[in-house]
Each structure stands twice: as C-alpha cells, then as structure tokens.
Design a protein around this motif. Structure first.
Motif, mmCIF file in Angstrom:
data_model
loop_
_atom_site.group_PDB
_atom_site.id
_atom_site.type_symbol
_atom_site.label_atom_id
_atom_site.label_comp_id
_atom_site.label_asym_id
_atom_site.label_seq_id
_atom_site.Cartn_x
_atom_site.Cartn_y
_atom_site.Cartn_z
ATOM 1 N N GLN A 16 0.907 -1.146 0.226
ATOM 2 C CA GLN A 16 -0.055 -0.038 0.046
ATOM 3 C C GLN A 16 0.729 1.249 0.168
ATOM 4 O O GLN A 16 2.003 1.459 0.433
ATOM 5 N N GLU A 67 -1.349 5.955 2.605
ATOM 6 C CA GLU A 67 -2.530 5.516 2.999
ATOM 7 C C GLU A 67 -2.538 4.645 4.273
ATOM 8 O O GLU A 67 -3.413 4.575 5.168
ATOM 9 N N LYS A 121 -2.324 6.846 7.198
ATOM 10 C CA LYS A 121 -3.675 7.572 7.148
ATOM 11 C C LYS A 121 -4.308 6.549 8.053
ATOM 12 O O LYS A 121 -5.246 6.821 8.900
ATOM 13 N N TYR A 122 -4.285 5.279 7.846
ATOM 14 C CA TYR A 122 -5.131 4.223 8.422
ATOM 15 C C TYR A 122 -4.586 4.046 9.919
ATOM 16 O O TYR A 122 -5.536 4.086 10.965
ATOM 17 N N LEU A 157 -4.295 -3.712 6.564
ATOM 18 C CA LEU A 157 -4.941 -2.867 5.525
ATOM 19 C C LEU A 157 -5.233 -3.401 4.276
ATOM 20 O O LEU A 157 -6.446 -3.153 3.727
ATOM 21 N N GLU A 158 -4.377 -4.189 3.684
ATOM 22 C CA GLU A 158 -5.022 -5.045 2.433
ATOM 23 C C GLU A 158 -6.018 -5.775 2.457
ATOM 24 O O GLU A 158 -7.020 -5.700 1.559
ATOM 25 N N ASN A 172 -9.075 -3.674 2.792
ATOM 26 C CA ASN A 172 -9.666 -3.120 1.390
ATOM 27 C C ASN A 172 -10.256 -4.367 0.533
ATOM 28 O O ASN A 172 -10.839 -4.034 -0.496
#
Length: 232
Positions: free
Chosen positions: A6, A10, A13-14, A44-45, A48
C-alpha cells in the motif's frame, strides 16, 4: 510476510485513524510500533479486500476477495463460513471468525504456518482448548471458537488468536468437565440474538451457550493494558 504494497501515505492515514478512533493518548506511535509495518500493511490490504454482506439476505457474513497475504486455502474456508471485519480494533487483525463449522485445530495440524495462541493468557493453552472442544463434540455438543486472525511477525505465518469458547449444551456435566480442563474456571450462560455465537450458529435466540471469554477475565501472567489481544 508480504511487503508494504500500500502507498505509505494510505497506511499512515489508516494508522492515524485507528489512533484517533481508539483515543490512544499514551505514546501512540510506541503502541502502533508493537507490530511490524508489514503486519499493519497486511491488515490494511485485507480491509480493502473485504466486501460487507447483507446479513439479512445471505446470512453468510462478509466476503474476502483474493489478497497476497491470506492463503487461498484459508480464504476459501472463511468465505464458506461466517466472519466479520474487525472495524476499528487497534491491532492488525485481518478479521474475526465465529463459526462452529471451522476446526482451527485440524487446520493447524494440516497447515504448519497457522499458529494457534491464546492472546490473553498463557495459562489456558491451545492444547487445553483443543481438549475441551474435542470433549464437547464427542458428547454431541456444539462448540464455537471466537478466533481473531492476522499476519504473524515471522514471514508467511498466520496467527489465530483463540479469544473465546462457547459451548451449546444442556448437559451440566459437560460444562463441569470442561471447567476442570481449564483449571476450575467456570463459564457463564449467554443467549439471545445479541450474544456472540448467535451471530451465525445459534439455532434460535433461545439457545443457551456457556461462555469462556478470555478477554473479559483477569490473568496473573498478563498486565492489564490495551495491547493485549494479538501476538507481537
């Protein structure tokens, strides 16, 4: 372990959003730093890659699309059962699975990269939980594991945190025997549509489960802090 695929902006921010949502006000960067950047990137992956299902229509929970970090064999099992996204949980969990159809112990035997642990105490081991689940199933009772799944620190490993055990049965001797396996720790009854196992496995909201929820108990081998609940 996957690399951070990522964009760094990003991911940052997460992490900032998690800190804000959980009001982590004591050295938040040190808190986040308990885990590797690769573990956070994997979380995070997966976030998403999850599509929320219409539970009222499908009853199957969320859906996980292909990712580079979740093994195909695990993804196929999850998509055939019930799981939910961890939301703003301040740990790099991929997801939470609560479904009696998954035998995490058999999966760990078959897939060495799957590491079972109790994230809240070393006093109740996965071996003890396996014995309890085997006993329940031998006696025809339904056993439900609350599992928090995510990337391990070591490359290619998957951590399965066995966070709770629920047993649905009206034979009190079974509950006594399982409590003995757990060193005398007794469960509490729980039922209704809002209880954790009823999300998918209860035949009706009136089904009574006996719950051992390790996250809600105090343990002498763990400090009482917000970092408990996932392998570091």
């Amino acid at each position: 372990m996957i690399k951070d695929q990522q964009p760094s902006g990003e991911l940052d921010k997460y992490l900032a959003w998690l800190i804000f949502e959980n009001k982590i006000d004591i050295d938040p960067h040190g808190y986040i730093g308990q885990w590797t950047r690769e573990q956070w990137a994997a979380a995070l992956e997966v976030r998403n890659a999850i599509t929320a299902a219409d539970h009222a229509v499908s009853g199957t929970g969320d859906y996980l699309h292909p990712t580079t970090c979740v093994p195909e064999w695990l993804r196929d099992i999850l998509n055939a059962t019930w799981f939910r996204h961890p939301g703003s949980d301040p740990a790099p969990h991929w997801l939470t699975s609560i479904d009696h159809r998954i035998d995490w112990f058999a999966l760990a035997d078959e897939h060495p990269q799957l590491v079972l642990e109790n994230p809240f105490t070393d006093l109740i081991t996965p071996t003890m939980m396996r014995e309890a689940v085997d006993l329940a199933r031998t006696r025809g009772a339904q056993a439900v594991i609350h599992a928090d799944v995510g990337a391990g620190r070591d490359s290619g490993t998957v951590i399965c945190g066995l966070s709770a055990l629920y047993v649905a049965d009206d034979v009190s001797t079974l509950v006594v025997d399982i409590a003995e396996i757990f060193g005398g720790i007794t469960p509490y009854p729980t039922s209704g549509s809002g209880c954790m196992p009823a999300l998918n496995t209860a035949i009706s909201p009136d089904t009574v489960y006996y719950a051992w929820e390790w996250s809600g108990m105090s343990w002498p081998d763990r400090s009482d802090d917000s970092s408990a609940g996932f392998s570091v």
